[in-house]
Scaffold this motif. Structure first.
Motif, PDB file in Angstrom:
ATOM      1  N   ASP A   1       0.828  -1.205   0.000  1.00  0.00           N
ATOM      2  CA  ASP A   1       0.000   0.000   0.000  1.00  0.00           C
ATOM      3  C   ASP A   1       0.863   1.255   0.000  1.00  0.00           C
ATOM      4  O   ASP A   1       0.615   2.201  -0.750  1.00  0.00           O
ATOM      5  CB  ASP A   1      -0.922   0.020   1.231  1.00  0.00           C
ATOM      6  N   TYR A   2       1.879   1.249   0.847  1.00  0.00           N
ATOM      7  CA  TYR A   2       2.745   2.432   0.943  1.00  0.00           C
ATOM      8  C   TYR A   2       3.582   2.595  -0.331  1.00  0.00           C
ATOM      9  O   TYR A   2       3.809   3.713  -0.809  1.00  0.00           O
ATOM     10  CB  TYR A   2       3.663   2.324   2.165  1.00  0.00           C
ATOM     11  N   LEU A   3       4.016   1.497  -0.898  1.00  0.00           N
ATOM     12  CA  LEU A   3       4.803   1.537  -2.133  1.00  0.00           C
ATOM     13  C   LEU A   3       4.004   2.131  -3.281  1.00  0.00           C
ATOM     14  O   LEU A   3       4.507   2.962  -4.042  1.00  0.00           O
ATOM     15  CB  LEU A   3       5.277   0.128  -2.484  1.00  0.00           C
ATOM     16  N   LEU A   4       2.741   1.720  -3.420  1.00  0.00           N
ATOM     17  CA  LEU A   4       1.908   2.215  -4.510  1.00  0.00           C
ATOM     18  C   LEU A   4       1.611   3.711  -4.357  1.00  0.00           C
ATOM     19  O   LEU A   4       1.455   4.422  -5.346  1.00  0.00           O
ATOM     20  CB  LEU A   4       0.603   1.418  -4.577  1.00  0.00           C
ATOM     21  N   ALA A   5       1.550   4.172  -3.119  1.00  0.00           N
ATOM     22  CA  ALA A   5       1.245   5.587  -2.874  1.00  0.00           C
ATOM     23  C   ALA A   5       2.499   6.463  -2.893  1.00  0.00           C
ATOM     24  O   ALA A   5       2.443   7.614  -3.331  1.00  0.00           O
ATOM     25  CB  ALA A   5       0.533   5.736  -1.540  1.00  0.00           C
ATOM     26  N   HIS A   6       3.637   5.914  -2.423  1.00  0.00           N
ATOM     27  CA  HIS A   6       4.860   6.724  -2.296  1.00  0.00           C
ATOM     28  C   HIS A   6       6.078   5.951  -2.824  1.00  0.00           C
ATOM     29  O   HIS A   6       6.994   5.623  -2.061  1.00  0.00           O
ATOM     30  CB  HIS A   6       5.093   7.091  -0.827  1.00  0.00           C
ATOM     31  N   PRO A   7       6.132   5.628  -4.094  1.00  0.00           N
ATOM     32  CA  PRO A   7       7.219   4.786  -4.616  1.00  0.00           C
ATOM     33  C   PRO A   7       8.609   5.383  -4.416  1.00  0.00           C
ATOM     34  O   PRO A   7       9.566   4.645  -4.145  1.00  0.00           O
ATOM     35  CB  PRO A   7       6.881   4.645  -6.102  1.00  0.00           C
ATOM     36  N   HIS A  31      -8.814  -5.845 -15.592  1.00  0.00           N
ATOM     37  CA  HIS A  31      -8.767  -6.111 -14.155  1.00  0.00           C
ATOM     38  C   HIS A  31      -7.646  -5.316 -13.489  1.00  0.00           C
ATOM     39  O   HIS A  31      -7.831  -4.743 -12.407  1.00  0.00           O
ATOM     40  CB  HIS A  31      -8.572  -7.605 -13.889  1.00  0.00           C
ATOM     41  N   ILE A  32      -6.483  -5.271 -14.137  1.00  0.00           N
ATOM     42  CA  ILE A  32      -5.355  -4.503 -13.601  1.00  0.00           C
ATOM     43  C   ILE A  32      -5.707  -3.021 -13.558  1.00  0.00           C
ATOM     44  O   ILE A  32      -5.400  -2.309 -12.592  1.00  0.00           O
ATOM     45  CB  ILE A  32      -4.091  -4.722 -14.456  1.00  0.00           C
ATOM     46  N   ILE A  33      -6.379  -2.528 -14.602  1.00  0.00           N
ATOM     47  CA  ILE A  33      -6.788  -1.124 -14.633  1.00  0.00           C
ATOM     48  C   ILE A  33      -7.737  -0.821 -13.474  1.00  0.00           C
ATOM     49  O   ILE A  33      -7.612   0.206 -12.805  1.00  0.00           O
ATOM     50  CB  ILE A  33      -7.443  -0.779 -15.983  1.00  0.00           C
ATOM     51  N   LEU A  34      -8.677  -1.733 -13.242  1.00  0.00           N
ATOM     52  CA  LEU A  34      -9.618  -1.563 -12.125  1.00  0.00           C
ATOM     53  C   LEU A  34      -8.873  -1.484 -10.795  1.00  0.00           C
ATOM     54  O   LEU A  34      -9.139  -0.601  -9.972  1.00  0.00           O
ATOM     55  CB  LEU A  34     -10.618  -2.719 -12.101  1.00  0.00           C
ATOM     56  N   GLN A  35      -7.925  -2.402 -10.584  1.00  0.00           N
ATOM     57  CA  GLN A  35      -7.177  -2.437  -9.330  1.00  0.00           C
ATOM     58  C   GLN A  35      -6.299  -1.192  -9.172  1.00  0.00           C
ATOM     59  O   GLN A  35      -6.208  -0.605  -8.089  1.00  0.00           O
ATOM     60  CB  GLN A  35      -6.309  -3.707  -9.256  1.00  0.00           C
ATOM     61  N   LYS A  36      -5.651  -0.784 -10.264  1.00  0.00           N
ATOM     62  CA  LYS A  36      -4.818   0.417 -10.221  1.00  0.00           C
ATOM     63  C   LYS A  36      -5.658   1.640  -9.867  1.00  0.00           C
ATOM     64  O   LYS A  36      -5.264   2.469  -9.040  1.00  0.00           O
ATOM     65  CB  LYS A  36      -4.150   0.651 -11.586  1.00  0.00           C
ATOM     66  N   LEU A  37      -6.810   1.755 -10.524  1.00  0.00           N
ATOM     67  CA  LEU A  37      -7.678   2.909 -10.293  1.00  0.00           C
ATOM     68  C   LEU A  37      -8.207   2.920  -8.865  1.00  0.00           C
ATOM     69  O   LEU A  37      -8.212   3.952  -8.196  1.00  0.00           O
ATOM     70  CB  LEU A  37      -8.837   2.889 -11.290  1.00  0.00           C
ATOM     71  N   LEU A  38      -8.624   1.754  -8.388  1.00  0.00           N
ATOM     72  CA  LEU A  38      -9.155   1.649  -7.026  1.00  0.00           C
ATOM     73  C   LEU A  38      -8.110   2.062  -5.993  1.00  0.00           C
ATOM     74  O   LEU A  38      -8.378   2.891  -5.110  1.00  0.00           O
ATOM     75  CB  LEU A  38      -9.618   0.212  -6.758  1.00  0.00           C
ATOM     76  N   LEU A  39      -6.910   1.507  -6.111  1.00  0.00           N
ATOM     77  CA  LEU A  39      -5.854   1.824  -5.153  1.00  0.00           C
ATOM     78  C   LEU A  39      -5.423   3.280  -5.253  1.00  0.00           C
ATOM     79  O   LEU A  39      -5.178   3.946  -4.244  1.00  0.00           O
ATOM     80  CB  LEU A  39      -4.643   0.904  -5.391  1.00  0.00           C
ATOM     81  N   SER A  40      -5.359   3.783  -6.485  1.00  0.00           N
ATOM     82  CA  SER A  40      -4.951   5.172  -6.686  1.00  0.00           C
ATOM     83  C   SER A  40      -5.943   6.141  -6.061  1.00  0.00           C
ATOM     84  O   SER A  40      -5.567   7.092  -5.377  1.00  0.00           O
ATOM     85  CB  SER A  40      -4.815   5.457  -8.187  1.00  0.00           C
ATOM     86  N   ILE A  41      -7.231   5.878  -6.283  1.00  0.00           N
ATOM     87  CA  ILE A  41      -8.272   6.756  -5.736  1.00  0.00           C
ATOM     88  C   ILE A  41      -8.309   6.666  -4.211  1.00  0.00           C
ATOM     89  O   ILE A  41      -8.439   7.676  -3.516  1.00  0.00           O
ATOM     90  CB  ILE A  41      -9.646   6.410  -6.346  1.00  0.00           C
ATOM     91  N   LYS A  43      -5.866   5.924  -2.124  1.00  0.00           N
ATOM     92  CA  LYS A  43      -4.712   6.592  -1.538  1.00  0.00           C
ATOM     93  C   LYS A  43      -4.821   8.104  -1.710  1.00  0.00           C
ATOM     94  O   LYS A  43      -4.477   8.874  -0.813  1.00  0.00           O
ATOM     95  CB  LYS A  43      -3.415   6.083  -2.183  1.00  0.00           C
ATOM     96  N   ASN A  44      -5.303   8.532  -2.870  1.00  0.00           N
ATOM     97  CA  ASN A  44      -5.395   9.959  -3.153  1.00  0.00           C
ATOM     98  C   ASN A  44      -6.389  10.652  -2.236  1.00  0.00           C
ATOM     99  O   ASN A  44      -6.109  11.725  -1.689  1.00  0.00           O
ATOM    100  CB  ASN A  44      -5.789  10.164  -4.617  1.00  0.00           C
ATOM    101  N   THR A  45      -7.561  10.039  -2.056  1.00  0.00           N
ATOM    102  CA  THR A  45      -8.573  10.654  -1.194  1.00  0.00           C
ATOM    103  C   THR A  45      -8.121  10.624   0.267  1.00  0.00           C
ATOM    104  O   THR A  45      -8.387  11.568   1.022  1.00  0.00           O
ATOM    105  CB  THR A  45      -9.930   9.947  -1.343  1.00  0.00           C
ATOM    106  N   GLU A  46      -7.420   9.562   0.655  1.00  0.00           N
ATOM    107  CA  GLU A  46      -6.912   9.487   2.024  1.00  0.00           C
ATOM    108  C   GLU A  46      -5.882  10.596   2.267  1.00  0.00           C
ATOM    109  O   GLU A  46      -5.894  11.255   3.316  1.00  0.00           O
ATOM    110  CB  GLU A  46      -6.271   8.115   2.271  1.00  0.00           C
ATOM    111  N   GLN A  47      -4.999  10.809   1.303  1.00  0.00           N
ATOM    112  CA  GLN A  47      -4.001  11.873   1.426  1.00  0.00           C
ATOM    113  C   GLN A  47      -4.673  13.239   1.489  1.00  0.00           C
ATOM    114  O   GLN A  47      -4.258  14.111   2.261  1.00  0.00           O
ATOM    115  CB  GLN A  47      -3.026  11.816   0.252  1.00  0.00           C
ATOM    116  N   THR A  48      -5.718  13.434   0.681  1.00  0.00           N
ATOM    117  CA  THR A  48      -6.435  14.704   0.686  1.00  0.00           C
ATOM    118  C   THR A  48      -7.055  14.959   2.051  1.00  0.00           C
ATOM    119  O   THR A  48      -6.986  16.072   2.583  1.00  0.00           O
ATOM    120  CB  THR A  48      -7.523  14.714  -0.409  1.00  0.00           C
ATOM    121  N   ALA A  49      -7.651  13.917   2.627  1.00  0.00           N
ATOM    122  CA  ALA A  49      -8.268  14.059   3.953  1.00  0.00           C
ATOM    123  C   ALA A  49      -7.232  14.482   4.993  1.00  0.00           C
ATOM    124  O   ALA A  49      -7.521  15.303   5.871  1.00  0.00           O
ATOM    125  CB  ALA A  49      -8.924  12.747   4.368  1.00  0.00           C
TER     126      ALA A  49
END
Length: 282
Positions: free
Chosen positions: A23-29, A93-103, A105-111
C-alpha cells in the motif's frame, strides 16, 4: 513487467506486513529509493525483515535488486510529462485495481492534507453567507456543479454558471457578506483567477479547493483546502484530482447543513415530491 504491475498482480496474496508495504509503495514509490531496509520498516510500520521478505515475494534477491527495478520504473517528476495512470499492456482487471488503489490513496491523502482550522473557517463563511458563488472550469466545474445542486436542494442562495462570461458578470456584484468557492486543481486557470481577483476587490471571502502547493489562486484566497498533488497537470484525464475535489465538495456541503437537519428534512421532502412527479409522467 514493471514493478507496479507486479505488485498489483500479487496484491491479493499479500497479508499483514506485506500488504502494508504494498500500500505504501503504490502511494509513495520514491520513498523506497531513499531508505534502507530498516528505514523502510519504520516508515511502513513493519520491520526490516518484513521489507526483505516483501522483496523476495516479488521475485527479487533482496532490497538492492528491488530498488534498481524501482528506479528504472519511476519517472522523474515533471508536470510536462504525461501521466497516463495505466500502461499499454494493462488488462481491464489490472486497470480496475490500479484505479481503485490510486483513488483510495489519493482521497486518504487529501483528507490528511486538509487543515482543520481552515475547514472550520470555510464552513463559517458558508453558513453565514448571504450568497454562495461557486466556480470551476473544465473537470473542476463538476464538483462546483455538484455542490450547487446540493445547496439548491437545501434552500441556500447559491450561484453557479458554466458560461465563464456570465460567471464573471455575476461576481461583479458580490459583497463582503457573500463567499466565493473556487475549484481549480492547478490554481492557474485564468478564468477562475479573474473571478477571484474581482471577488477580492469586492471584499468577498474566497475559499480555494486546489492542490497543496504555491499558486496564484493560493496567494489570493482567504481559505485554502488543499488536495493531494499526486496527479500531474499533463494527464490523460482528471481522475484523482476530480475525486479529491468531489470529496472536499461533499464535506463542505455536509458540514454546512449537518446542524440544521431537522429543518432541512421538510425541504428535502418537498423537492423530492416535486421531482417525483416528473418520474411518474414518463
Amino acid at each position: 513487467m514493471d514493478l507496479s504491475t507486479k505488485v498489483l498482480n500479487n496484491y491479493p496474496n499479500f497479508k499483514g506486513a506485506s500488504k502494508k508495504i504494498a500500500d505504501y509503495l503504490l502511494a509513495h514509490p520514491k520513498v523506497f529509493l531513499q531508505e534502507d531496509a530498516q528505514g523502510l520498516g519504520k516508515i511502513t510500520k513493519t520491520s526490516a525483515a518484513s521489507m526483505i521478505r516483501f522483496c523476495k515475494q516479488l521475485g527479487f534477491k533482496g532490497l538492492k535488486d528491488f530498488q534498481i527495478q524501482l528506479a528504472q520504473d519511476t519517472p522523474q517528476e515533471n508536470d510536462n510529462v504525461i501521466d497516463p495512470i495505466v500502461g499499454n499492456h494493462d488488462n481491464p482487471h489490472i486497470i480496475l485495481q490500479k484505479l481503485l488503489l490510486s483513488i483510495e490513496k489519493n482521497t486518504e491523502q487529501t483528507a490528511h492534507l486538509i487543515d482543520g482550522m481552515a475547514l472550520n473557517q470555510a464552513i463559517n463563511f458558508l453558513k453565514n453567507a448571504d450568497r454562495i458563488y461557486l466556480a470551476g472550469v473544465g473537470a473542476s466545474s463538476l464538483p462546483a456543479q455538484d455542490l450547487y445542486y446540493k445547496f439548491i436542494r437545501s434552500g441556500k442562495n447559491v450561484i453557479f454558471n458554466q458560461d465563464v462570461h456570465i460567471a464573471l458578470e455575476r461576481i461583479c456584484y458580490s459583497h463582503s457578506t457573500d463567499v466565493l468557492v473556487i475549484f481549480s486543481y492547478s490554481g492557474l486557470t485564468q478564468e477562475t483567477l479573474l473571478m477571484a481577483d474581482q471577488a477580492r476587490k469586492n471584499h468577498t471571502p474566497i475559499i480555494a479547493v486546489t492542490r497543496s502547493r504555491q499558486s496564484p489562486l493560493v496567494e489570493i484566497s482567504n481559505v485554502v483546502l488543499g488536495v493531494s498533488t499526486d496527479e500531474k497537470l499533463l494527464r490523460v484525464d482528471a481522475i484523482n484530482s476530480l475525486f479529491s475535489e468531489m470529496l472536499v465538495s461533499s464535506v463542505l456541503f455536509l458540514a454546512t447543513i449537518n446542524q440544521d437537519l431537522s429543518n432541512l428534512e421538510e425541504k428535502f421532502r418537498k423537492t423530492e415530491s416535486l421531482t417525483n412527479q416528473l418520474k411518474r409522467l414518463k
